[in-house]
Design an enzyme around this catalytic site. Structure first.
Site, short mmCIF file in Angstrom:
data_model
loop_
_atom_site.label_atom_id
_atom_site.label_comp_id
_atom_site.label_asym_id
_atom_site.label_seq_id
_atom_site.Cartn_x
_atom_site.Cartn_y
_atom_site.Cartn_z
N SER A 21 0.86 -1.18 0.00
CA SER A 21 0.00 0.00 0.00
C SER A 21 0.89 1.24 0.00
O SER A 21 2.05 1.17 -0.43
CB SER A 21 -0.93 -0.03 1.21
OG SER A 21 -1.92 0.98 1.11
N ASN A 22 0.41 2.36 0.47
CA ASN A 22 1.21 3.57 0.56
C ASN A 22 0.69 4.42 1.73
O ASN A 22 -0.30 4.06 2.36
CB ASN A 22 1.16 4.36 -0.76
CG ASN A 22 -0.25 4.75 -1.13
OD1 ASN A 22 -0.86 5.59 -0.49
ND2 ASN A 22 -0.80 4.10 -2.16
N GLY A 23 1.37 5.51 1.99
CA GLY A 23 1.08 6.30 3.20
C GLY A 23 0.00 7.34 3.04
O GLY A 23 -0.09 8.26 3.86
N SER A 24 -0.84 7.22 2.03
CA SER A 24 -1.90 8.22 1.85
C SER A 24 -2.82 8.27 3.07
O SER A 24 -3.31 7.25 3.53
CB SER A 24 -2.72 7.87 0.60
OG SER A 24 -3.90 8.64 0.57
N ALA A 88 -4.67 7.57 -3.84
CA ALA A 88 -3.32 7.10 -4.15
C ALA A 88 -3.43 5.60 -4.41
O ALA A 88 -3.28 4.78 -3.51
CB ALA A 88 -2.39 7.39 -2.98
#
Ligand code: CTP
Length: 214
Positions: A21-24, A88
């Protein structure tokens, strides 16, 4: 006005407990949802997993994976006048999701990944009379890449921001129209940028009139 907003990250699972995943944080999309509600618009919010509470008064759809976000958006977009895509989205997913939990091998492993579907490009293809506003997160050649993205995804406008926006309460953005003009620039708290953007869309979405504005 009824609008669709995508927000937050998506997740792509390696097995039943691990994901990419990502830090959005979802803050930009949620702030736009709140500003649009305050402007009296109907808001349909499709969100990946974030820690923020669902904004009051919005039609809220929780999703996890990119495929779920795509399905939800394509189902909901026809009832809306436009979309603002702040999500994101994961660009890649593992080719296979392992059932259960992957065991350690004692050595290195290679995970084969393939591209996910592009949610925004799908909405761009089906837009008809609707307007489409994308976000472009660019580290290099920002304007050139953002404009290419706008064209590739059939957007009417694209908001250029940079990776420092991810997870932050602040942002610094440029709103670019399909003819490559910068039609607005805003910096500061995401809540203030959201209010300015909603005001701008309220004035310009019907006419698609790209008037210059500071
Ligand atoms: N987007 C999307 N689905 C994807 C990837 C991106 O809907 N699979 C949307 C984002 O919500 C954003 C826009 O497309 O509105 C641009 O996202 P960005 O991450 O900047 O670009 P990518 O298309 O992922 O391209 P790249 O990573 O190569 O810059």
């Amino acid at each position: 006005m009824r609008i669709l907003i995508t927000a937050g990250p998506t997740r792509e699972y390696l097995d039943d407990v691990r994901y990419l995943s990502n830090g959005s944080s979802g803050r930009m999309g949620y702030a736009i949802a709140e500003a649009a509600r305050e402007a009296g618009w109907e808001v349909v919010l499709v969100s990946g997993p974030v820690e923020l509470p669902a904004p009051l008064g919005c039609e809220f759809h929780q999703v996890t994976t990119t495929a779920q976000m795509k399905d939800a958006c394509e189902r909901l977009f026809p009832s809306c006048e436009g979309v603002i895509a702040t999500a994101a989205v994961c660009d890649y997913r593992p080719v296979a999701r392992v059932t259960g939990k992957m065991k350690k091998t004692g050595g290195s492993i290679v995970v084969e990944m393939i591209e996910t579907d592009d949610v925004l490009a799908g909405l761009g293809q089906m837009k008809g009379e609707r307007w489409v506003l994308g976000f472009a997160l660019e580290a290099q050649n920002p304007r050139e890449n953002a404009l290419q993205k706008l064209r590739r995804k059939n957007c009417d406008w694209i908001i250029l921001n940079n990776p420092s926006a991810i997870g932050s309460e602040k942002n610094s953005v440029e709103l670019i129209s399909s003819d490559g003009e910068t039609v607005a620039q805003w910096a500061g708290a995401k809540t203030r940028i959201a209010a300015s953007l909603v005001k701008w869309i309220g004035r310009n979405s019907a006419s698609r009139n790209f008037a210059e504005e500071g």
